[in-house]
Design a protein around this motif. Structure first.
Motif, PDB file in Angstrom:
ATOM      1  N   THR A   1       0.815  -1.217   0.000  1.00 40.95           N
ATOM      2  CA  THR A   1       0.000   0.000   0.000  1.00 40.95           C
ATOM      3  C   THR A   1       0.849   1.268   0.000  1.00 40.95           C
ATOM      4  O   THR A   1       2.018   1.259   0.377  1.00 40.95           O
ATOM      5  N   ILE A   2       0.201   2.348  -0.411  1.00 44.01           N
ATOM      6  CA  ILE A   2       0.772   3.688  -0.276  1.00 44.01           C
ATOM      7  C   ILE A   2      -0.125   4.433   0.708  1.00 44.01           C
ATOM      8  O   ILE A   2      -1.302   4.655   0.409  1.00 44.01           O
ATOM      9  N   PRO A   3       0.393   4.766   1.907  1.00 45.78           N
ATOM     10  CA  PRO A   3      -0.462   5.440   2.894  1.00 45.78           C
ATOM     11  C   PRO A   3      -1.013   6.739   2.325  1.00 45.78           C
ATOM     12  O   PRO A   3      -0.320   7.441   1.588  1.00 45.78           O
ATOM     13  N   LEU A   4      -2.262   7.034   2.646  1.00 38.70           N
ATOM     14  CA  LEU A   4      -2.931   8.214   2.099  1.00 38.70           C
ATOM     15  C   LEU A   4      -2.230   9.499   2.510  1.00 38.70           C
ATOM     16  O   LEU A   4      -2.061  10.402   1.709  1.00 38.70           O
ATOM     17  N   PHE A   5      -1.844   9.573   3.774  1.00 37.54           N
ATOM     18  CA  PHE A   5      -1.272  10.824   4.253  1.00 37.54           C
ATOM     19  C   PHE A   5       0.180  10.676   4.668  1.00 37.54           C
ATOM     20  O   PHE A   5       0.619  11.259   5.649  1.00 37.54           O
ATOM     21  N   ALA A   6       0.920   9.887   3.896  1.00 37.71           N
ATOM     22  CA  ALA A   6       2.365   9.815   4.120  1.00 37.71           C
ATOM     23  C   ALA A   6       2.949  11.208   3.877  1.00 37.71           C
ATOM     24  O   ALA A   6       2.457  11.950   3.030  1.00 37.71           O
ATOM     25  N   ASP A   7       4.021  11.546   4.602  1.00 35.14           N
ATOM     26  CA  ASP A   7       4.718  12.797   4.328  1.00 35.14           C
ATOM     27  C   ASP A   7       5.331  12.735   2.934  1.00 35.14           C
ATOM     28  O   ASP A   7       5.483  11.662   2.365  1.00 35.14           O
ATOM     29  N   GLU A   8       5.709  13.903   2.452  1.00 38.05           N
ATOM     30  CA  GLU A   8       6.230  14.002   1.095  1.00 38.05           C
ATOM     31  C   GLU A   8       7.336  12.996   0.787  1.00 38.05           C
ATOM     32  O   GLU A   8       7.297  12.317  -0.230  1.00 38.05           O
ATOM     33  N   LYS A   9       8.300  12.912   1.706  1.00 34.84           N
ATOM     34  CA  LYS A   9       9.465  12.058   1.422  1.00 34.84           C
ATOM     35  C   LYS A   9       9.092  10.584   1.294  1.00 34.84           C
ATOM     36  O   LYS A   9       9.417   9.950   0.291  1.00 34.84           O
ATOM     37  N   PRO A  10       8.406  10.019   2.315  1.00 35.46           N
ATOM     38  CA  PRO A  10       8.007   8.609   2.162  1.00 35.46           C
ATOM     39  C   PRO A  10       7.041   8.392   0.998  1.00 35.46           C
ATOM     40  O   PRO A  10       7.070   7.332   0.377  1.00 35.46           O
ATOM     41  N   LEU A  11       6.224   9.393   0.691  1.00 36.81           N
ATOM     42  CA  LEU A  11       5.324   9.253  -0.456  1.00 36.81           C
ATOM     43  C   LEU A  11       6.144   9.098  -1.734  1.00 36.81           C
ATOM     44  O   LEU A  11       5.898   8.219  -2.557  1.00 36.81           O
ATOM     45  N   ARG A  12       7.167   9.968  -1.889  1.00 38.08           N
ATOM     46  CA  ARG A  12       8.004   9.885  -3.082  1.00 38.08           C
ATOM     47  C   ARG A  12       8.679   8.523  -3.139  1.00 38.08           C
ATOM     48  O   ARG A  12       8.693   7.861  -4.177  1.00 38.08           O
ATOM     49  N   LYS A  13       9.190   8.081  -1.978  1.00 42.47           N
ATOM     50  CA  LYS A  13       9.903   6.795  -1.931  1.00 42.47           C
ATOM     51  C   LYS A  13       8.998   5.639  -2.352  1.00 42.47           C
ATOM     52  O   LYS A  13       9.395   4.770  -3.118  1.00 42.47           O
ATOM     53  N   SER A  14       7.752   5.645  -1.838  1.00 44.38           N
ATOM     54  CA  SER A  14       6.795   4.598  -2.210  1.00 44.38           C
ATOM     55  C   SER A  14       6.570   4.582  -3.705  1.00 44.38           C
ATOM     56  O   SER A  14       6.586   3.527  -4.336  1.00 44.38           O
ATOM     57  N   ILE A  15       6.341   5.774  -4.259  1.00 43.42           N
ATOM     58  CA  ILE A  15       6.017   5.838  -5.688  1.00 43.42           C
ATOM     59  C   ILE A  15       7.198   5.362  -6.529  1.00 43.42           C
ATOM     60  O   ILE A  15       7.029   4.680  -7.528  1.00 43.42           O
ATOM     61  N   MET A  16       8.407   5.655  -6.068  1.00 42.85           N
ATOM     62  CA  MET A  16       9.588   5.198  -6.799  1.00 42.85           C
ATOM     63  C   MET A  16       9.687   3.671  -6.806  1.00 42.85           C
ATOM     64  O   MET A  16      10.319   3.086  -7.667  1.00 42.85           O
ATOM     65  N   ARG A  17       9.027   3.019  -5.819  1.00 47.28           N
ATOM     66  CA  ARG A  17       9.102   1.551  -5.736  1.00 47.28           C
ATOM     67  C   ARG A  17       8.055   0.834  -6.583  1.00 47.28           C
ATOM     68  O   ARG A  17       8.043  -0.389  -6.651  1.00 47.28           O
ATOM     69  N   ILE A  18       7.125   1.578  -7.167  1.00 49.14           N
ATOM     70  CA  ILE A  18       6.057   0.923  -7.939  1.00 49.14           C
ATOM     71  C   ILE A  18       6.661   0.148  -9.115  1.00 49.14           C
ATOM     72  O   ILE A  18       7.529   0.656  -9.821  1.00 49.14           O
ATOM     73  N   LYS A  19       6.168  -1.069  -9.267  1.00 54.18           N
ATOM     74  CA  LYS A  19       6.739  -1.976 -10.266  1.00 54.18           C
ATOM     75  C   LYS A  19       6.455  -1.494 -11.700  1.00 54.18           C
ATOM     76  O   LYS A  19       5.339  -1.092 -12.018  1.00 54.18           O
ATOM     77  N   THR A  20       7.482  -1.564 -12.535  1.00 56.53           N
ATOM     78  CA  THR A  20       7.309  -1.258 -13.961  1.00 56.53           C
ATOM     79  C   THR A  20       7.952  -2.407 -14.733  1.00 56.53           C
ATOM     80  O   THR A  20       8.478  -3.334 -14.125  1.00 56.53           O
ATOM     81  N   ASN A  21       7.911  -2.344 -16.054  1.00 57.56           N
ATOM     82  CA  ASN A  21       8.609  -3.381 -16.828  1.00 57.56           C
ATOM     83  C   ASN A  21       9.953  -2.818 -17.320  1.00 57.56           C
ATOM     84  O   ASN A  21      10.355  -1.726 -16.924  1.00 57.56           O
ATOM     85  N   SER A  22      10.613  -3.558 -18.191  1.00 56.10           N
ATOM     86  CA  SER A  22      12.000  -3.172 -18.541  1.00 56.10           C
ATOM     87  C   SER A  22      12.080  -2.335 -19.813  1.00 56.10           C
ATOM     88  O   SER A  22      13.162  -2.181 -20.376  1.00 56.10           O
ATOM     89  N   LEU A  23      10.946  -1.791 -20.259  1.00 52.33           N
ATOM     90  CA  LEU A  23      10.998  -0.973 -21.485  1.00 52.33           C
ATOM     91  C   LEU A  23      11.833   0.289 -21.255  1.00 52.33           C
ATOM     92  O   LEU A  23      11.749   0.930 -20.205  1.00 52.33           O
ATOM     93  N   GLU A  24      12.620   0.619 -22.257  1.00 54.06           N
ATOM     94  CA  GLU A  24      13.540   1.763 -22.162  1.00 54.06           C
ATOM     95  C   GLU A  24      12.818   3.066 -22.501  1.00 54.06           C
ATOM     96  O   GLU A  24      11.799   3.051 -23.196  1.00 54.06           O
ATOM     97  N   PRO A  25      13.411   4.207 -22.069  1.00 54.71           N
ATOM     98  CA  PRO A  25      12.875   5.506 -22.496  1.00 54.71           C
ATOM     99  C   PRO A  25      12.810   5.535 -24.027  1.00 54.71           C
ATOM    100  O   PRO A  25      13.704   5.013 -24.691  1.00 54.71           O
ATOM    101  N   GLY A  26      11.720   6.111 -24.539  1.00 52.49           N
ATOM    102  CA  GLY A  26      11.574   6.186 -25.991  1.00 52.49           C
ATOM    103  C   GLY A  26      10.763   5.040 -26.574  1.00 52.49           C
ATOM    104  O   GLY A  26      10.168   5.173 -27.630  1.00 52.49           O
ATOM    105  N   GLU A  27      10.723   3.895 -25.872  1.00 50.72           N
ATOM    106  CA  GLU A  27       9.899   2.789 -26.357  1.00 50.72           C
ATOM    107  C   GLU A  27       8.449   3.030 -25.951  1.00 50.72           C
ATOM    108  O   GLU A  27       8.178   3.392 -24.805  1.00 50.72           O
TER     109      GLU A  27
END
Ligand code: TRP
Length: 333
Positions: free
Chosen positions: A208-234
């Protein structure tokens, strides 16, 4: 006029999935509609989950503060289940009208039994308390106590509303038409959001991403969201992207459409994460400030809940008196 009632169990800290799926639509409905809305903090329900007294108390404050901070309409009746003794009293009366066989069919109970059987336990009821087993009766009391006819819930709760209906029908058959038969309302608003790992955002998955996380932990959570291996431009598929799903749950339709174009043009994942963070952070900052203020003032939140309870009891207390009379719990003279 409809009477709309929903409940929130006090387990854990609200996350953005709760916000998008439950809090935001309910708050919006409370402001828009002509209906009477009831919001109940189901703290007695949370006792079923186990033995974490401080957790229950903390979650009650966090949930109350979250709903108030996101702008719950003050006309609606917002109260805590345990402040309404009539609910627990009605629970017993309804328990006596509830077929055990009906409770045997409850999904949560059946899942517990299935798990015991799968792990080869001799006792299929191992670890099952009467609280877990009778949970739907307490929920029926929440609903029937206030003659609510429309119950907005997630899909997993539809069965409970149907059980409340069955119980009310049986009560009315025996004692007269006192109870209102409720109906579940499942809108798109109960849509689910993906979590950090792409599965449904849920406390039980720890994604989960807490609703009212402070800015820093919110940014950190979002950076952890899973993506695939497609490169920029693809080119990337927005419909297979947790980042996009979360973005579009907050953005306007026009903004979501523009983001689809960026996906087609191959936006880099890092860039998308940055945009998502900035967007959500801007969106949530005013409510987060209010939440912080409320969390620092539990006495104020307590008094808001107590006022809600007073309004709720003005309804539940005379109605329970009628119900007691109907079932034969009467003054002798
Ligand atoms: N059981 C519901 C849930 O876990 C919460 C709840 C308690 C509820 N009482 C209610 C929902 C009454 C609707 C109406 O989501």
């Amino acid at each position: 006029m409809d009477r709309v009632l929903t409940g929130i169990t006090t387990t854990g800290t609200p996350h953005i999935g709760n916000y998008v799926g439950a809090i935001r639509p309910a708050v919006a409905a409370s402001k828009l509609s002509q209906d009477e809305s009831f919001f109940l903090i189901a703290d007695y329900h949370s006792l079923v989950k186990g033995d974490d007294p401080d957790g229950v108390a903390r979650s009650t404050l966090e949930i109350a503060a979250s709903w108030l901070a996101t702008g719950l309409d003050t006309e609606s009746i917002f109260y805590r289940q345990s402040d309404i003794p009539e609910i627990t009293e009605l629970t017993w009366i309804l328990t006596c009208m509830t077929a055990k066989g009906l409770m045997n069919r409850a999904h949560a109970y059946k899942a517990a039994v299935a798990e015991n059987e799968a792990s080869g336990n001799k006792d299929p009821d191992k670890g099952v308390t009467m609280g877990l087993f009778s949970y739907p009766v307490l929920m029926a009391a929440d609903i029937l106590m206030f003659k609510a006819n429309k119950i907005p819930v997630g899909k997993d709760q539809i069965q409970h509303v149907e059980m409340a209906r069955d119980i009310a029908g049986r009560f009315n058959h025996h004692f007269g038409e006192l109870l209102v038969l409720p109906e579940a309302v499942v809108g798109d608003s109960n849509a689910t959001l993906p979590g950090l790992d792409g599965r449904k955002m849920s406390k039980s998955y720890g994604n989960t991403i807490p609703l009212f996380a402070d800015e820093k932990p919110l940014r950190k959570s979002i950076m952890r969201i899973k993506t695939n291996s497609l490169e920029p431009g693809e080119p990337k598929d927005p419909d297979d992207s947790a980042l996009f799903a979360i973005y579009s749950a907050f953005a306007t339709p026009e903004e979501a459409a523009a983001m689809r174009v960026e996906y087609a043009n191959g936006i880099a994942w890092g860039e998308m994460k940055k945009k998502l963070f900035e967007y959500i952070n801007d969106h949530l900052t005013p409510a987060r400030d209010e939440y912080r203020r409320l969390m620092a003032e539990p006495g104020h939140v307590e008094s808001v809940l107590k006022q809600g309870a007073q309004r709720a009891r003005a309804i539940s207390s005379p109605f329970l008196a009628e119900i007691r009379e109907a079932v034969g719990i009467r003054a002798l003279a």
